[in-house]
Design an enzyme around this catalytic site. Structure first.
Site, short mmCIF file in Angstrom:
data_model
loop_
_atom_site.label_atom_id
_atom_site.label_comp_id
_atom_site.label_asym_id
_atom_site.label_seq_id
_atom_site.Cartn_x
_atom_site.Cartn_y
_atom_site.Cartn_z
N ARG A 183 -2.14 22.93 14.38
CA ARG A 183 -2.14 22.22 13.08
C ARG A 183 -2.91 20.59 13.03
O ARG A 183 -2.61 19.88 12.40
CB ARG A 183 -1.19 22.36 12.25
CG ARG A 183 -0.59 23.68 11.93
CD ARG A 183 -1.63 24.72 11.40
NE ARG A 183 -1.17 25.98 11.30
CZ ARG A 183 -1.42 26.85 12.08
NH1 ARG A 183 -2.08 26.56 13.07
NH2 ARG A 183 -1.03 28.19 11.97
N SER A 232 1.66 25.94 2.72
CA SER A 232 2.65 25.58 3.85
C SER A 232 3.02 23.96 3.69
O SER A 232 2.03 23.25 3.70
CB SER A 232 2.62 25.92 5.21
OG SER A 232 2.51 27.42 5.35
N GLU A 302 3.01 19.15 6.62
CA GLU A 302 1.54 19.81 6.94
C GLU A 302 0.60 19.59 5.67
O GLU A 302 -0.37 19.24 5.76
CB GLU A 302 1.83 21.40 7.04
CG GLU A 302 0.42 21.91 7.24
CD GLU A 302 0.49 23.47 7.67
OE1 GLU A 302 -0.26 24.29 7.33
OE2 GLU A 302 1.82 23.85 8.49
#
EC number: 1.3.1.98
Length: 324
Positions: A183, A232, A302
């Protein structure tokens, strides 16, 4: 909501803006842009007509003026004090192209929805893109954060990425130069991605369709896809699932004001009404603190948080500790 003076910034750019073809909007409301439907004003928003227009505009903006880019507004939390400087919002007209680029290759513009590249891959029997069907947002964001789901991620498919830097210079980056991790991309934060080339492999359409249907069914079953959410909220720590840590810390369904950790999937933060950026971020920080106290694991955001706090509503000061 804090008022900024975007017109003053626009005027300071001089006569060169007359040649700019894109749209310039002083004091632009960011709550109309983000999927959370919350946040303050962008001092000046620019929607470039195309890459040439973007390059020309960046050459006009003094280096001391902050510049950031947004796509469709997913995965983004804007604070209530607004965003100083220029927010560049890419448009589908100039940056939403999607076309074949050779055998098993696809060219996608930065604002192209992730699910569209999955659909094109299905149409042409190109495997390896099914996972995009379950990711909200656009290709630009996927490139920046190495978006992934269902055992697939962006770095596996990227061949090259085209970008423009803060001074208006064009760049082409290889997958190695993107510096991908979980990520995360190591590419310079100032780079604005305009489009990319992806490569898959020949695969039976029935297999691709089956994989995409599984992604869709899973997403509809376990994610609050019809709520105002950015996706998320926290990354999965090594060896853990963020949602499980949140659940075990007693934070499923937790609310602060109109912000809530979804009862359906507790790693999704949702705006249940008219939540402010402050309420959303304060909820997220409270969850981080409770998870740390319960399991000793530090959750990392995130969701990208940007902009200024409103005076008197600084999350760092309110919680009495560092926020990230």
């Amino acid at each position: 909501m804090k008022q900024v003076n975007g017109q003053k910034l626009l005027d300071s750019l001089g006569s060169g803006v007359a040649a700019i073809r894109g749209r310039l909007t002083p004091d632009a409301p960011m709550d109309r842009v983000t999927w959370f439907r919350a946040g303050g004003l962008a001092e000046l928003m620019f929607q470039p007509h195309d890459t040439d227009d973007l390059v020309a505009f960046l050459k006009l903006v003094p280096e001391e003026v902050p510049v950031m880019v947004v796509g469709v507004g997913s995965n983004l939390l804007v604070r209530d004090g607004g965003i100083p400087g220029v927010v560049i919002r890419l448009s589908a007209k100039g940056f939403g192209d999607l076309e074949l680029a050779g055998e098993n290759r696809i060219k996608a513009g930065a604002i192209c929805p992730d699910k569209n590249i999955a659909a094109m891959a299905l149409d042409h029997g190109i495997g390896g893109f099914y996972f995009y069907y379950g990711i909200p947002g656009s290709i630009g964001g996927a490139l920046r954060m190495n978006a992934g789901a269902n055992s697939g991620e962006t770095s596996e498919r990227v061949v090259e990425v085209h970008a423009v830097d803060r001074k208006g210079n064009r760049h082409v980056l290889s997958k190695a130069e993107m510096g991908y991790g979980y990520r995360h991309s190591g590419a310079a934060k100032e780079l604005i991605f305009t489009h990319a080339i992806f490569e898959g492999y020949a695969e039976d359409k029935t297999k691709i369709r089956t994989d995409m249907d599984a992604v869709r069914q899973h997403r509809e079953t376990v994610q609050p896809i019809r709520e105002k959410t950015g996706g998320s909220t926290f990354k999965n720590p090594d060896g853990h699932s963020a949602w499980k840590l949140i659940d075990e810390a007693g934070c499923r369904g937790m609310m602060i004001g109109n912000a809530q950790m979804s009862p359906l999937h507790c790693n999704f933060m949702i705006n249940t009404g008219q939540a402010t950026g402050y309420e959303l971020e304060y909820l997220g920080e409270t969850v981080r603190q409770r998870v740390m106290e319960h399991s000793g694991v530090k959750l990392e955001w995130e969701i990208k948080r940007v902009g200024n706090f409103m005076p008197g509503y600084e999350i760092r000061e309110f919680l009495g500790r560092a926020t990230a």
